[in-house]
Design an enzyme around this catalytic site. Structure first.
Site, PDB file in Angstrom:
ATOM      1  N   THR A 166      50.291 -39.028  79.428  1.00 62.87           N
ATOM      2  CA  THR A 166      49.943 -37.889  80.287  1.00 62.87           C
ATOM      3  C   THR A 166      49.186 -38.324  81.534  1.00 62.87           C
ATOM      4  O   THR A 166      48.466 -39.306  81.536  1.00 62.87           O
ATOM      5  CB  THR A 166      49.049 -36.876  79.544  1.00 62.87           C
ATOM      6  N   GLY A 218      43.235 -41.800  74.364  1.00 64.35           N
ATOM      7  CA  GLY A 218      42.060 -42.198  73.596  1.00 64.35           C
ATOM      8  C   GLY A 218      41.896 -43.703  73.625  1.00 64.35           C
ATOM      9  O   GLY A 218      42.879 -44.442  73.552  1.00 64.35           O
ATOM     10  N   GLU A 253      49.836 -33.276  71.244  1.00 61.13           N
ATOM     11  CA  GLU A 253      51.094 -33.464  70.512  1.00 61.13           C
ATOM     12  C   GLU A 253      52.010 -32.240  70.645  1.00 61.13           C
ATOM     13  O   GLU A 253      52.755 -31.918  69.720  1.00 61.13           O
ATOM     14  CB  GLU A 253      50.832 -33.761  69.026  1.00 61.13           C
TER      15      GLU A 253
END
Lengths: 661, 661
Positions: free
Chosen positions: B139, B178, B421
């Site tokens: 993203t 992350g 997700e």
């Protein structure tokens, strides 16, 4: 300025400034509000570090600094009108509660209301000048809304003319009062009064808790902060354990109830006098629900106008996400709700002041209704705002999770409103008690007035919850007045169902209390329907005051959306009561889609009209100029974790790990 | 042990341990789970400071320490089974995401799936041994789920046989991965591949971002943490800006697509291969919804058994708040939902493994259905858990706001599952696409199988959304099988309504895409109803596997409550479709009250059966022994703001203020 958002503003069909004036209550009020906001926002003494980048202790520290400045400046500028003080404070601590809230909002007012003239002489000026900083300590670790359950004791000792205060159990430790943990040196403590061997229930005592000069806790006092919470990081909500704390007799607030030097107890003349504050605070909370939702809608709608995502038509550029029907369906009903709640808040404030006038004339007749209405609307509006904020946040996709969006903070600082000043379910049941009583009065032929007068008609029409299929439907889905009728009849039906449930339980030999508890689900539903009716009605009534045609038109669209959306969310009720037919439900779904399209060009203008400045909104996603991404990047780079390129954990753990594998 | 909670356990009608075995999938599994948990919980290397008392940087630091330990110990103990690793990790970081999640869960698996043998030789072992720590960067700040919208470019330069990677705009900066901010030294970057003047869409590249020995960012790399979020405080979600970063040709993952040395592009053989991971992760999220809700119910129900409040009957002691009908009505349907989702999660895992087997045999036939089902159920269960956690939190009154309750953290760490997700509304629309396609196939006479086979029957029965009043109602409200039929027919009706809406839009000369968008509200409703049907059905199916009579009985009560409560929450749908009559709705309301009373004696035992240990639950309110208040007080006293009696802000601001007033 982001070109998307410029275009949005060009497409609006109404004058934003005029709508802002309506929301403020007139152009003069808008002007004055902006003056006060400017005073704060341009004042270098109120410059702050982004709280998101601070530790809890630093956030508390910064808040105390700003609150101290605020006190000084309010007096310097001579701002004394309560509304103006509120406006100033809301700009200093934008929607963040602060350490002096309870001193200003509870300690001083309680002195004013419950202290004798001698006590005023002794306590008021030091408190006004913040030598005494106080809080209001009622709830205990094991006890909330049920006042009779509180365990703290104040036992009068005639020998020394003192009260001895104690927290006899762990569950009796005072818990939650704002400003108690670190800020206050006094607390008004609610305790069960014992004198001459009798208990006379809860009374208020002024208890010194910290040394006036060193600020160290006094002997017998165990005091501290209750630890980190969901939100409220600026406030030192505290605990207080009292161990044989002796107070002079003069420290009991004795304007109404008294204890004579010999220990004789003198009852207060009336119990109703404490009602007023509760009603006032709950009415204020309705306005806060509106404010929280207005902010959230401002952020989500502006961001949805500049965010582009996916594709509607192959080959064309990614559309603004505000063009997706699902996004409109999430946000526009909430926008309508924000407007509805603003008008309800205005009504509640007005009504409160009117009835306070009556009370001062000795006329208490409207107080029970206002009490019931403020309890229910407090619950109804906070629940709606609570879930609405989260819908707004999630409608912003990933960036809604960033603290830079402000949405997480709006949520955590607002959600306690569902619990404090009366837990919402308890509030709904209080309103239900009034509704059921009114229903029974109407049944006994009494003529009701005010918001429950429909129960007369209901009784008159002999509404039957079932069978209803045969009854002709009564609602014209395009006529607001008719929809108000529909909501009214739904409320009447649900009050009746709840009342009948109680009756049936009683017939099954249940006692009154069990019958009530076994009908509680129905009772909450009835209150909810009653409040929903009141909101739809007040929104509709407000339209009658709007002269400007363009604004009248867009607000009517919002009101219609609010009413129809509420019906689809509770369609079972309307169908069960025979108020709407199945084909009408299909028409309502279609009509809602039309209303969403109609509102689309005005969406940004409608949130602009809330007139929440960037500095107050404090949201990267909700910026007026729409320049979101640059500022998100800039904000992230300032984050403390970026103060070094390499975090020490690399050297401590990750590098050594390699050698071991 | 608190006597209230002892009594609750004595009153249970079933064997808790046996139910725990069912939830784990057998007594052996329970035993092994407990062994692994004990391994972690008794290990002094995993002792931690309460994260609530730490700064963000300290929380990150502690998480890295524990993750590094975890890697060592997993290898030391030889724990290699994925389920066991997951269990170990969930004990080390109880429901907190951690900095190595993406290295373990995305970087390594992506290498395994998409690297050539040569790339495996080069990258795998260093990654396995954490010399290379990687993340997965997809993203961008301006782009989420729509992959074609991603802007990062990788342009092949045949002269040097290198790719040149760039973030051409602010909106193209990689955002959210992350472990990217501080932890990783490599990232798999998704970028638009350009070679020989053509763009071939998204491909994956292994990009070194930090120096392997100093951990400093490499030239051309701007990398850092995206700043504080709602939850996920342990994770360094990061940003990455690429400025002419040159990579050898070998750093493109080339198992499927390839770029030859001269720049020739070679297409991958199939597009379907990347489907699997998505389906797997979404199926896992269903289980996480169940877990989050189980934890929340455990806390709220245990606390409600020891908390006493107000009075039901005058003069009697304050009752346990679990005796209030409103409290039962809040919590028991959520308890039923937690059980439902556990069983749905079990089903999804089983189905995933079955279908993966088929796929490995070259049979892709069931993949579209599984894809649609996992998308919809991911959205359905995360939305339900998201709002359910907050209901649990608020049902604990004031103490639910304390971080010591664990409920705020459960919420903030769970709520992102609604967005990551696959954003939930997008997920629901994906499922809807499958439903509408299936509906059209059925209409064209094709025989459907799997979870949508009811669309055949619907077509067969020629269900009409209206007029339906005349159609006889079909549901027996006391029979689960009949309720499953009811949910099925509701879903069929809503799929039909959505399909007809699209058809109508097309008849009004809308193009296919606008027709879809203008029907999106109906499409989401249809997906929601489909998922609801699947959940009720799977819960009912599960009962058939339960041999123990006592457990069968209590689970049947839960299943019935789940089904009936869902009907009251969507009563309009069932009435509109003529599946239930108005009198039946009244009976359902009464039946729900009975079910609440029936479940009351088993409520604590039903949460005990989740078998979540105190150390993992980490909630003062949810303690197994029910000794809430002492530990709340003890926790508060350890809070950092209480490390000194007098906060420095007193000397800095409050004392000086007095002199100025």
């Amino acid at each position: 300025m982001n070109p998307d958002i410029v275009r949005e503003r060009q497409n609006a069909t109404f004058d934003v400034e005029k709508l802002t004036n309506i929301l403020d209550g007139g152009p003069e009020k808008t002007k004055r509000r902006r003056e006060i906001e400017t005073l704060v926002l341009h004042d270098p003494d109120f410059k702050e570090e982004d709280p998101n980048f601070l530790s809890r202790s630093e956030r508390y520290d910064q808040a105390v600094r700003k609150s101290a400045q605020m006190i000084l400046k309010l007096r310097e500028y001579g701002i004394a009108d309560p509304d103006e003080i509120y406006c100033y404070k809301s700009s200093v601590h934008p929607d963040r509660p602060e350490p002096l809230d309870l001193h200003l909002g509870m300690f001083l007012p309680t002195l004013l209301n419950q202290a004798t003239p001698e006590q005023m002489d002794h306590f008021f000026m030091p408190s006004w000048n913040l030598e005494i900083i106080g809080t209001y300590a009622q709830t205990e670790i094991g006890h909330g809304t049920h006042l009779r359950g509180l365990e703290t004791t104040a036992t009068y000792d005639p020998a020394t003319q003192e009260f001895v205060l104690n927290s006899p159990t762990v569950s009796s430790i005072k818990w939650w009062p704002g400003g108690l943990g670190k800020t206050s040196n006094h607390a008004i403590v609610l305790a069960q009064l014992h004198t001459l061997g009798n208990c006379h229930g809860l009374h208020a005592f002024i208890v010194p808790i910290r040394d006036m000069s060193t600020h160290e806790p006094l002997p017998g006092i165990v005091v501290g902060d209750i630890g980190p919470k969901f939100g409220f990081s600026e406030v030192d909500n505290g605990f207080l354990k009292l161990e044989n704390v002796r107070l002079p007799r003069e420290n009991m607030l004795m304007k109404y109830a008294k204890v004579e030097p010999d220990g004789t107890y003198v009852k207060p003349p009336s119990e109703k006098l404490t009602y007023g504050t509760m009603v006032f605070i709950r009415s204020m909370i309705v306005g806060q629900s509106a404010q929280a939702l207005s902010k959230s809608c401002t952020i989500a709608i502006r961001y949805s106008a500049v965010r582009h995502q996916s594709e509607l038509r192959p080959g064309e550029p990614e559309p603004q996400i505000l063009d997706y029907q699902t996004q409109q369906y999430k946000l526009f009903p909430l926008l309508a709700t924000a407007y509805a709640f603003i008008f309800v808040g205005q009504y509640m404030r007005k009504t409160y002041h009117r009835i306070t006038g009556d009370i001062n004339q000795g006329d208490f007749s409207e107080l029970p209704e206002l009490h019931a209405l403020s309890a229910g609307l407090k619950a109804f509006t906070t629940w709606a705002a609570n879930s609405g904020i989260e819908v707004c946040r999630m409608s912003c996709g990933g960036h809604g999770y960033s603290r830079s969006s402000a949405l997480p903070d709006i949520y955590v600082n607002f959600t306690p409103a569902c619990t404090y000043e009366g837990e919402n379910t308890v509030m709904m049941l209080q309103t239900a008690r009034y509704l059921v009583k009114s229903y029974q009065r109407a049944k006994n032929g009494q003529q009701l007035s005010g918001s429950v007068s429909y129960l007369n008609e209901a009784e008159h029409q002999r509404l039957q919850p079932q069978p209803v299929a045969a009854r002709p439907t009564v609602v014209d889905i395009n006529d607001l007045a008719s929809l108000v009728e529909g909501y009214k009849l739904r409320a009447a039906t649900l009050v009746q169902i709840a009342a009948k449930s109680i009756q049936q339980e009683l017939q099954h030999r249940k006692n009154q209390e069990d019958a009530w508890n076994n009908s509680a689900i129905d009772l909450v539903r009835a209150s909810d329907a009653h409040c929903h009716y009141v909101v739809v009605k007040l929104f509709t009534d407000k339209l009658g005051e709007i002269g400007d045609t363009a604004i009248h038109s867009v607000l009517s669209t919002l009101a219609l959306l609010y009413a129809l959306h509420g019906i689809t969310q509770n369609s079972g009720d309307f169908l069960q009561a025979g108020l709407l037919s199945v084909p009408q439900m299909m028409l309502i779904s279609a009509r809602i889609k039309e209303l969403l399209s109609q509102l689309r060009p005005n969406a940004v203008a409608l949130v602009d009209a809330f007139d929440i400045r960037d500095k107050k909104l404090n949201s990267v996603l909700g910026r007026y100029d729409g320049n979101v991404y640059e500022h998100l990047f800039e904000w992230a780079r300032r984050s403390p974790l970026n103060s070094t390129e390499v975090h020490e954990s690399f050297h401590k753990y990750l590098k050594p790990l390699r050698a071991k594998l």
